[in-house]
Design an enzyme around this catalytic site. Structure first.
Site, PDB file in Angstrom:
ATOM      1  N   PRO A  80       0.900  -1.495  -0.068  1.00  0.00           N
ATOM      2  CA  PRO A  80       0.409   0.161  -0.381  1.00  0.00           C
ATOM      3  C   PRO A  80       0.836   1.475  -0.206  1.00  0.00           C
ATOM      4  O   PRO A  80       1.694   1.757   1.036  1.00  0.00           O
ATOM      5  CB  PRO A  80      -1.102   0.007   1.091  1.00  0.00           C
ATOM      6  CG  PRO A  80      -0.336  -1.227   1.857  1.00  0.00           C
ATOM      7  CD  PRO A  80       0.285  -2.164   0.988  1.00  0.00           C
ATOM      8  N   LEU A  85       6.367   0.164   4.371  1.00  0.00           N
ATOM      9  CA  LEU A  85       6.617  -0.480   3.214  1.00  0.00           C
ATOM     10  C   LEU A  85       7.379  -0.664   1.922  1.00  0.00           C
ATOM     11  O   LEU A  85       7.383  -1.621   1.474  1.00  0.00           O
ATOM     12  CB  LEU A  85       5.680  -1.686   3.764  1.00  0.00           C
ATOM     13  CG  LEU A  85       4.817  -2.254   4.949  1.00  0.00           C
ATOM     14  CD1 LEU A  85       3.704  -2.695   4.554  1.00  0.00           C
ATOM     15  CD2 LEU A  85       5.906  -2.888   6.239  1.00  0.00           C
ATOM     16  N   GLY A  86       8.212   0.503   2.217  1.00  0.00           N
ATOM     17  CA  GLY A  86       9.134   0.686   0.328  1.00  0.00           C
ATOM     18  C   GLY A  86       7.507   0.588  -0.937  1.00  0.00           C
ATOM     19  O   GLY A  86       8.512   0.605  -1.801  1.00  0.00           O
ATOM     20  N   ALA A  90       9.576   0.336  -4.062  1.00  0.00           N
ATOM     21  CA  ALA A  90       9.362  -0.677  -5.293  1.00  0.00           C
ATOM     22  C   ALA A  90       8.650  -0.324  -6.789  1.00  0.00           C
ATOM     23  O   ALA A  90       8.851  -0.833  -7.210  1.00  0.00           O
ATOM     24  CB  ALA A  90       8.128  -1.325  -4.413  1.00  0.00           C
ATOM     25  N   ASP A 131      16.330   1.852   1.130  1.00  0.00           N
ATOM     26  CA  ASP A 131      14.498   1.683   0.848  1.00  0.00           C
ATOM     27  C   ASP A 131      15.075   0.886  -0.733  1.00  0.00           C
ATOM     28  O   ASP A 131      14.926   0.055  -1.730  1.00  0.00           O
ATOM     29  CB  ASP A 131      13.227   2.299   0.330  1.00  0.00           C
ATOM     30  CG  ASP A 131      13.567   2.989   1.992  1.00  0.00           C
ATOM     31  OD1 ASP A 131      13.975   2.189   2.859  1.00  0.00           O
ATOM     32  OD2 ASP A 131      11.988   3.507   2.126  1.00  0.00           O
TER      33      ASP A 131
HETATM   34  C1  MEV Z   1      12.203   5.506   4.684  1.00  0.00           C
HETATM   35  O1  MEV Z   1      11.436   4.050   4.582  1.00  0.00           O
HETATM   36  C2  MEV Z   1      13.748   5.468   5.576  1.00  0.00           C
HETATM   37  C3  MEV Z   1      14.149   6.588   5.668  1.00  0.00           C
HETATM   38  O2  MEV Z   1      15.242   5.991   6.566  1.00  0.00           O
HETATM   39  C4  MEV Z   1      14.313   7.685   4.780  1.00  0.00           C
HETATM   40  C5  MEV Z   1      14.997   6.912   3.724  1.00  0.00           C
HETATM   41  O3  MEV Z   1      16.013   6.734   4.388  1.00  0.00           O
HETATM   42  O4  MEV Z   1      15.941   7.796   2.933  1.00  0.00           O
HETATM   43  C6  MEV Z   1      13.048   7.250   6.449  1.00  0.00           C
END
Ligand code: MEV
Length: 309
Positions: A80, A85-86, A90, A131
């Site tokens: 979602p 959850l990336g 993705a 991510d």
């Molecule tokens: C987001 O999933 C992770 C963060 O650390 C941002 C990033 O690393 O780009 C909050």
């Protein structure tokens, strides 16, 4: 040009989000929820059957501009948007993998991870490659971990920041995700932490603490010490709360899960989105999450990264 499809997984962050933006270590695992992107020739650019509106698709907009011809874009998947959850990683990774297929390029993972990171960086105004590298490589990755944390995959740098990305082997473990249902955009949360850090020495200390506990967590992963790892995840949640990126809904799900878990924390940017719990009683954790207003699901890790479909 025929239709070309590619897919890429979402991720959970075990330890180190936000601090990783400032070069601290972090660990992320790809999960069995993916986004698939299909590109095909068209007279005008459309996204899922609707005419293309750049304001609605900031990540796609950056990438579409890399291609000078109209294209029909179809996306589908089970990550979602804004769930922590990336989903944007993705989407960026699967889109760029498919786009390179369309352009006849066989892009390698190092280049794919870098290009997808540039997309996130541009749209969010600031980002780490955590991510996008996890989505590209799959399995598990550690960013800026010690040399012995795993095989070196690639380095990514931007301005003065540099991140080295390694593969990390993780022990068998069960993770339950609790989704708050609250959509939270990453950019503003990253910006909130930056402002806090720039104004306040205490916030810098908290970021350093997250870095230190992540190093310890990498050691716990190596020793297969799930109890210690869980403990560190809960500590990480507290540090992230101090940085102001948790919220009542996340805290409720974390607290409810802790009774049946080794540890629990928000995962991703926070502000809503999702939390994860490390547990050997997944059904109990799922029940606790549902009871407190979240949507639970058990995730499988150790999954493939970006691939053609
Ligand atoms: C987001 O999933 C992770 C963060 O650390 C941002 C990033 O690393 O780009 C909050």
């Amino acid at each position: 040009m025929n239709a070309i499809s590619a897919s890429a997984p979402g991720k959970v962050i075990l330890l180190g989000e936000h601090a990783v933006v400032y070069g601290k270590p972090a660990v992320a695992l790809a999960i069995d929820r993916r986004i698939k992107c299909t590109l095909s020739p068209a007279a005008e650019t459309t996204v899922n059957g609707r005419s293309y509106d750049p304001s609605k698709h900031p990540y796609l907009d950056h990438m579409i501009n890399l291609f000078s011809r109209p294209v029909r874009i179809e996306t589908e998947g089970s990550v979602p948007p804004g769930s922590g959850l990336g989903s944007s990683a993705a989407l960026s990774v699967s889109f760029l993998k498919a786009l390179n297929g369309v352009m006849g390029n066989d892009i390698d993972n190092e280049r794919l991870a870098n290009d997808a990171f540039i997309t996130e960086y541009t749209v969010q105004g600031r980002a780490s490659p955590l991510d996008t590298s996890a989505s590209t490589h799959g399995m598990g990755i550690v960013v800026n971990g010690p040399e012995d944390s795993g095989e070196h995959l690639w380095d990514i740098s931007k301005n003065e920041s540099k991140w080295s990305v390694r593969d990390i082997r993780i022990p068998e473990m069960t993770l339950v995700v609790g989704y708050t249902g609250i959509h939270a955009a990453t950019g503003p949360l990253v910006e909130k932490v930056r402002r806090y850090k720039d104004k306040c020495g205490f916030a810098k200390d908290v970021i350093n603490d997250i870095g230190n506990l992540t190093i310890e967590g990498i050691g716990a992963l190596k020793k297969n010490d799930i109890v210690r790892l869980g403990n560190l995840m809960t500590q990480d949640h507290r540090s992230l709360s101090i940085l102001g990126v948790s919220c009542n809904e996340l805290n409720k799900l974390v607290n409810a899960s802790l009774e049946y878990s080794y540890g629990a924390k928000l995962t991703g940017a926070g502000g809503g989105g999702s939390m994860i719990a490390l547990t050997d009683r997944p059904e109990k954790v799922c029940e606790a999450i549902s009871l407190h207003g979240g949507t639970p699901f058990i995730v499988r890790t150790g999954v493939d990264g970006a691939r053609k479909e």
